[in-house]
Design a protein around this motif. Sequence first.
Motif, PDB file in Angstrom:
ATOM      1  N   GLU A   1       0.616  -1.238   0.044  1.00 25.24           N
ATOM      2  CA  GLU A   1      -0.015   0.053   0.025  1.00 25.24           C
ATOM      3  C   GLU A   1       0.619   1.333   0.028  1.00 25.24           C
ATOM      4  O   GLU A   1       2.011   1.396   0.779  1.00 25.24           O
ATOM      5  CB  GLU A   1      -0.953   0.102   1.351  1.00 25.24           C
ATOM      6  N   TRP A   2       0.594   2.340  -0.915  1.00 28.47           N
ATOM      7  CA  TRP A   2       1.208   3.533  -1.010  1.00 28.47           C
ATOM      8  C   TRP A   2       1.239   4.160   0.299  1.00 28.47           C
ATOM      9  O   TRP A   2       0.267   4.317   0.991  1.00 28.47           O
ATOM     10  CB  TRP A   2       0.699   4.159  -2.129  1.00 28.47           C
ATOM     11  N   SER A   3       2.584   4.855   0.779  1.00 26.73           N
ATOM     12  CA  SER A   3       2.725   5.677   1.812  1.00 26.73           C
ATOM     13  C   SER A   3       3.378   6.793   1.491  1.00 26.73           C
ATOM     14  O   SER A   3       4.400   6.700   0.442  1.00 26.73           O
ATOM     15  CB  SER A   3       3.489   5.005   2.891  1.00 26.73           C
ATOM     16  N   ASP A   4       3.036   8.181   1.804  1.00 25.80           N
ATOM     17  CA  ASP A   4       3.928   9.178   1.487  1.00 25.80           C
ATOM     18  C   ASP A   4       5.557   9.124   1.846  1.00 25.80           C
ATOM     19  O   ASP A   4       6.154   9.871   1.460  1.00 25.80           O
ATOM     20  CB  ASP A   4       3.306  10.492   2.114  1.00 25.80           C
ATOM     21  N   SER A   5       5.960   8.295   2.685  1.00 23.71           N
ATOM     22  CA  SER A   5       7.133   8.021   3.373  1.00 23.71           C
ATOM     23  C   SER A   5       7.898   7.446   2.082  1.00 23.71           C
ATOM     24  O   SER A   5       9.117   7.331   2.129  1.00 23.71           O
ATOM     25  CB  SER A   5       7.233   7.137   4.429  1.00 23.71           C
ATOM     26  N   TYR A   6       7.310   6.885   0.898  1.00 24.31           N
ATOM     27  CA  TYR A   6       7.923   6.232  -0.229  1.00 24.31           C
ATOM     28  C   TYR A   6       8.380   7.412  -1.115  1.00 24.31           C
ATOM     29  O   TYR A   6       8.997   7.185  -2.140  1.00 24.31           O
ATOM     30  CB  TYR A   6       7.361   5.343  -0.778  1.00 24.31           C
TER      31      TYR A   6
ATOM     32  N   GLN B   1       3.195   6.034  -7.325  1.00 21.99           N
ATOM     33  CA  GLN B   1       1.898   5.672  -6.917  1.00 21.99           C
ATOM     34  C   GLN B   1       1.148   4.830  -7.567  1.00 21.99           C
ATOM     35  O   GLN B   1       0.291   3.776  -7.283  1.00 21.99           O
ATOM     36  CB  GLN B   1       1.137   6.979  -6.197  1.00 21.99           C
TER      37      GLN B   1
END
Length: 222
Positions: free
Chosen positions: A100-105, A117
Amino acid sequence: MRLAKQGKWGQILTVQHSALATPAALEELGAYLKSRYVDPQTNPVTALVFAPDLEGAELLAPKFLKLYQDAGIESCVFAEHSAALDWVESCISQFSARIEWSDSYKVGDPAIDEQHQELFKRAAYVIAATSPEGQALCAMRLYQYMRVHLSHEEEIMRALQYPDIDTHVQQHQELISRLNEISVKIANENLVKADLEEFIAHWFLTHIGTQDVKLGQYIRSQ
C-alpha cells in the motif's frame, strides 16, 4: 501448483437500459448469486451502478442491492462509475497492505512519485486477482506501465549525467527480467501468489527506498 483463489477482488456492474425486473426474475437472480458465490473469503466486492435517470432505478436499486448482500457479497449502490471505481479500489487495497502506498516512499520528484503511486496501485491489482486470467491481465498492465516508468527514470539520469546510472539501470534490467519470469509462470498457471507478493513488496520497498531516493536527491541538487 495452480494459482489458489484467495484474497479479495472487485467488480462493477452497470445497469444501462432499464432496472425494471419481475419478482420472478429477481428471485432467480438471488438464487443464482447464492449458488455462484459460496465462499465469503473470495466473494467479490460489487459496486452496482444505477444512473439517477435510469428507468426503475429508484424503485429497484435497493432490491438488487439486497440480493447481493443476502448472497454474502459486500455491495454498494452508486449513481456514477467513478464513485463506484473509487469504492472498489479502496476495498481491494485493504487486502494488499504490504504494498500500500505511503507518503514515506516519496523520493521528492513529483513525476516519479506520481508514477510510483500508480505502480503501487497496479501491483495491488495483481495481488488481489483471484484467477489466472485476471492475474495475467493485471500483470500485463503492471509490466507495461513499469516499462514506461523505468524509461522515464533512465531518460532523466542520462540528461543529468547521473553518476550512479549504471548500477541503477542494471537493477531496472533485473526487474524486467524477473517480471518476464513471473509472466511465464502466470501463463502456465503455476505461480504461487505468496512468492509474487514477496517479490513485488521487496522490490518496491528496497529499490524505491534506496536507489530511487538517491536519484531524487540528485535531481533536487541540480
